[in-house]
Design an enzyme around this catalytic site. Structure first.
Site, PDB file in Angstrom:
ATOM      1  N   HIS A  50       0.927  -1.259  -0.020  1.00  0.00           N
ATOM      2  CA  HIS A  50       0.119   0.016  -0.019  1.00  0.00           C
ATOM      3  C   HIS A  50       0.927   1.411   0.041  1.00  0.00           C
ATOM      4  O   HIS A  50       2.175   1.023   0.693  1.00  0.00           O
ATOM      5  CB  HIS A  50      -0.907  -0.002   1.349  1.00  0.00           C
ATOM      6  CG  HIS A  50      -1.934  -1.088   1.388  1.00  0.00           C
ATOM      7  ND1 HIS A  50      -1.787  -2.075   2.135  1.00  0.00           N
ATOM      8  CD2 HIS A  50      -2.937  -1.374   0.397  1.00  0.00           C
ATOM      9  CE1 HIS A  50      -2.917  -2.942   2.004  1.00  0.00           C
ATOM     10  NE2 HIS A  50      -3.617  -2.494   1.093  1.00  0.00           N
ATOM     11  N   ASP A  53       2.297   1.396   3.362  1.00  0.00           N
ATOM     12  CA  ASP A  53       3.175   0.624   3.893  1.00  0.00           C
ATOM     13  C   ASP A  53       4.666   0.840   3.307  1.00  0.00           C
ATOM     14  O   ASP A  53       5.691   0.877   4.060  1.00  0.00           O
ATOM     15  CB  ASP A  53       3.302  -0.875   3.272  1.00  0.00           C
ATOM     16  CG  ASP A  53       1.804  -1.709   3.554  1.00  0.00           C
ATOM     17  OD1 ASP A  53       1.299  -1.534   4.617  1.00  0.00           O
ATOM     18  OD2 ASP A  53       0.990  -2.241   2.456  1.00  0.00           O
ATOM     19  N   GLU A 175      -9.173  -4.392  -8.535  1.00  0.00           N
ATOM     20  CA  GLU A 175      -9.213  -5.667  -7.505  1.00  0.00           C
ATOM     21  C   GLU A 175     -10.794  -5.756  -7.169  1.00  0.00           C
ATOM     22  O   GLU A 175     -11.286  -5.089  -6.215  1.00  0.00           O
ATOM     23  CB  GLU A 175      -8.486  -5.839  -6.332  1.00  0.00           C
ATOM     24  CG  GLU A 175      -8.722  -6.926  -5.580  1.00  0.00           C
ATOM     25  CD  GLU A 175      -7.510  -6.861  -4.322  1.00  0.00           C
ATOM     26  OE1 GLU A 175      -6.638  -6.107  -4.169  1.00  0.00           O
ATOM     27  OE2 GLU A 175      -7.956  -7.767  -3.358  1.00  0.00           O
ATOM     28  N   HIS A 214     -13.021 -12.956  -2.820  1.00  0.00           N
ATOM     29  CA  HIS A 214     -13.797 -11.857  -3.267  1.00  0.00           C
ATOM     30  C   HIS A 214     -14.580 -12.563  -4.337  1.00  0.00           C
ATOM     31  O   HIS A 214     -15.908 -12.045  -4.193  1.00  0.00           O
ATOM     32  CB  HIS A 214     -13.061 -10.616  -3.723  1.00  0.00           C
ATOM     33  CG  HIS A 214     -12.141 -10.045  -2.971  1.00  0.00           C
ATOM     34  ND1 HIS A 214     -11.403  -9.082  -3.139  1.00  0.00           N
ATOM     35  CD2 HIS A 214     -12.011 -10.220  -1.739  1.00  0.00           C
ATOM     36  CE1 HIS A 214     -10.721  -8.305  -2.354  1.00  0.00           C
ATOM     37  NE2 HIS A 214     -11.128  -8.955  -1.263  1.00  0.00           N
ATOM     38  N   ASP A 249     -14.781 -11.560   4.968  1.00  0.00           N
ATOM     39  CA  ASP A 249     -13.814 -11.947   4.117  1.00  0.00           C
ATOM     40  C   ASP A 249     -12.565 -12.820   5.039  1.00  0.00           C
ATOM     41  O   ASP A 249     -12.168 -12.285   5.880  1.00  0.00           O
ATOM     42  CB  ASP A 249     -13.150 -10.788   3.506  1.00  0.00           C
ATOM     43  CG  ASP A 249     -12.157 -10.887   2.535  1.00  0.00           C
ATOM     44  OD1 ASP A 249     -11.751 -11.986   2.152  1.00  0.00           O
ATOM     45  OD2 ASP A 249     -11.451  -9.901   2.273  1.00  0.00           O
ATOM     46  N   ASP A 251      -9.971 -14.664   4.062  1.00  0.00           N
ATOM     47  CA  ASP A 251      -8.514 -14.616   3.654  1.00  0.00           C
ATOM     48  C   ASP A 251      -7.769 -16.028   4.132  1.00  0.00           C
ATOM     49  O   ASP A 251      -6.637 -15.848   4.692  1.00  0.00           O
ATOM     50  CB  ASP A 251      -7.720 -13.503   4.181  1.00  0.00           C
ATOM     51  CG  ASP A 251      -8.074 -12.318   3.515  1.00  0.00           C
ATOM     52  OD1 ASP A 251      -8.757 -12.293   2.604  1.00  0.00           O
ATOM     53  OD2 ASP A 251      -8.086 -11.150   3.871  1.00  0.00           O
TER      54      ASP A 251
HETATM   55  C1  3MF Z   1      -9.390  -6.508   1.050  1.00  0.00           C
HETATM   56  C2  3MF Z   1      -8.238  -6.831   0.218  1.00  0.00           C
HETATM   57  C3  3MF Z   1      -7.186  -5.819   0.255  1.00  0.00           C
HETATM   58  C4  3MF Z   1      -6.440  -5.585  -0.926  1.00  0.00           C
HETATM   59  C5  3MF Z   1      -5.085  -4.624  -0.849  1.00  0.00           C
HETATM   60  C6  3MF Z   1      -4.197  -4.603  -2.175  1.00  0.00           C
HETATM   61  C7  3MF Z   1      -6.210  -5.479   2.513  1.00  0.00           C
HETATM   62  O1  3MF Z   1     -10.359  -7.552   1.087  1.00  0.00           O
HETATM   63  O2  3MF Z   1      -7.952  -7.650  -0.326  1.00  0.00           O
HETATM   64  O3  3MF Z   1      -6.181  -6.306   1.438  1.00  0.00           O
HETATM   65  O4  3MF Z   1      -5.928  -6.925  -1.589  1.00  0.00           O
HETATM   66  O5  3MF Z   1      -5.630  -3.546  -0.362  1.00  0.00           O
HETATM   67  O6  3MF Z   1      -5.083  -3.747  -3.060  1.00  0.00           O
HETATM   68 MG    MG Z   2      -6.909  -8.863  -1.700  1.00  0.00          MG
END
Ligand code: 3MF
Ligand code: MG
Length: 345
Positions: A50, A53, A175, A214, A249, A251
């Site tokens: 980011h 970051d 994204e 997603h 979400d 992950d």
């Molecule tokens: C949120 C995401 C994000 C993006 C990231 C890069 C924090 O669900 O997936 O992760 O992947 O911001 O664009």
């Molecule tokens: Mg992501």
């Protein structure tokens, strides 16, 4: 078989402190420098950033200071033998973007978001990358009546055009995500993202980054979402992970919830010869809250391993038997061929 043909990346946020919305951090935070040393050890060469970051407190800094600090970060990456995959403006952590960024109802907020995205392009170049990622986190609504959706789609195209105008070479990867933090997002699928791309002045530079979780949250098969982008030569990156149904979400580690779905994602990347394009395999996975600090990067190692094992599974699949069963329209037998292969029977 060698793993060298795929290049792997993740972001510093993927080594997490274990917090969730209902509790505090459960692991000590790890400095960015310490995180960087883990990349190579774990088989990763790419760092996803980011904008903040790479340059903490970015909003309090001038453009030239942001560029100077980004150049410093590039040196740190070079020393570690790492490469920046992309930078992404983190609008959603900024109070300015409380009502969205590119689609905020306040025009001044929209302009500031465009300016931040432009700066993010400049930063990406300083980091050695030619791509920014736009996750449209708050480009949506909690209640439909809060915005005019038709205007919002126009505003997204305007923002994309302004970024393309600013930077003649940058690639933009959208994204898609259907919800969270918003109730409904304006770019829930790759179809939406690429339709917006086609409305811009340079569709060849506006593609997509597909995140498995997603796509699952939108009710889609992630491999089909990837295929849609691949068919248009617009799969600029992936965020592989997993998701156990329609929840927040998650992950989860790649393949951890649905190994066959993971197999199909690898299968489609292999079919498209994705590795040869030089694009990255990003893993947007988070450690479980229960993991102790000493073992809180297993999710990355495991996801990488599962991916490579599935590459092997795709490459050793009996495609002759597959072709015969397809010709015979015997999909029950085809299904068993796949499952037997995945189970090693
Ligand atoms: C949120 C995401 C994000 C993006 C990231 C890069 C924090 O669900 O997936 O992760 O992947 O911001 O664009
Ligand atoms: Mg992501």
């Amino acid at each position: 078989m060698s793993s060298n043909d795929y290049r792997f990346s993740f972001g510093p946020w993927n080594i997490s402190e274990g917090a969730d919305p209902f509790g505090p951090n459960v692991r000590p935070s790890i400095s960015f420098a310490d995180k960087l040393t883990r990349y190579k050890e774990m088989g990763f060469d790419g760092v996803q950033f980011h904008d903040d970051d790479a340059v903490p407190d970015i909003l309090s800094k001038s453009h030239s200071q942001v560029m100077a600090e980004s150049r410093e970060m590039k040196k740190v990456l070079d020393d570690a033998g790492l490469v920046a995959e992309f930078s992404a403006p983190r609008f959603w952590e900024d109070n300015d973007g409380i009502d969205g960024s590119f689609t905020a109802n306040d025009p001044a907020v929209r302009q500031r978001a465009i300016d931040r995205a432009k700066q993010c392009c400049d930063q990406a170049h300083e980091l050695g990358s030619n791509m920014i990622v736009l996750w449209f986190a708050r480009e949506g609504t909690y209640i439909r009546e809060a915005k005019n959706a038709i205007a919002a789609y126009d505003q997204l195209v305007e923002a994309l055009d302004a970024i393309l105008d600013h930077d003649p070479t940058i690639e933009i990867a959208i994204e898609p995500k259907p919800n969270e933090p918003m109730d409904h997002n304006y770019a829930p699928s790759i179809g939406h993202a690429l339709a917006l791309s086609h409305r811009t002045k340079d569709p060849s530079r506006v593609g997509g980054l597909i995140e498995s979780a997603h796509a699952i949250l939108a009710g889609f098969d992630p491999s089909d979402e990837m295929a849609f982008a691949l068919a248009e030569n617009k799969l600029f990156s992936v965020h592989l992970n997993d998701q156990n149904g329609l929840k927040y979400d998650q992950d989860k580690s790649f393949g951890g919830a649905n190994l066959r779905m993971a197999f199909n994602q690898v299968r489609i990347l292999e079919k498209a010869n994705y590795a040869a394009t030089g694009r990255w395999v990003g893993l947007d996975v988070k450690a479980m809250r229960t993991q102790k600090a000493e073992v809180a990067d297993l999710h990355l190692l495991n996801s990488h391993k599962i991916f490579m094992n599935l590459v092997e599974k795709v490459r050793t699949f009996d495609t002759e038997a597959e072709a015969k069963l397809i010709a015979d329209r015997n999909y029950e037998a085809l299904e068993m061929l796949v499952l037997d292969h995945l189970m090693g029977c």
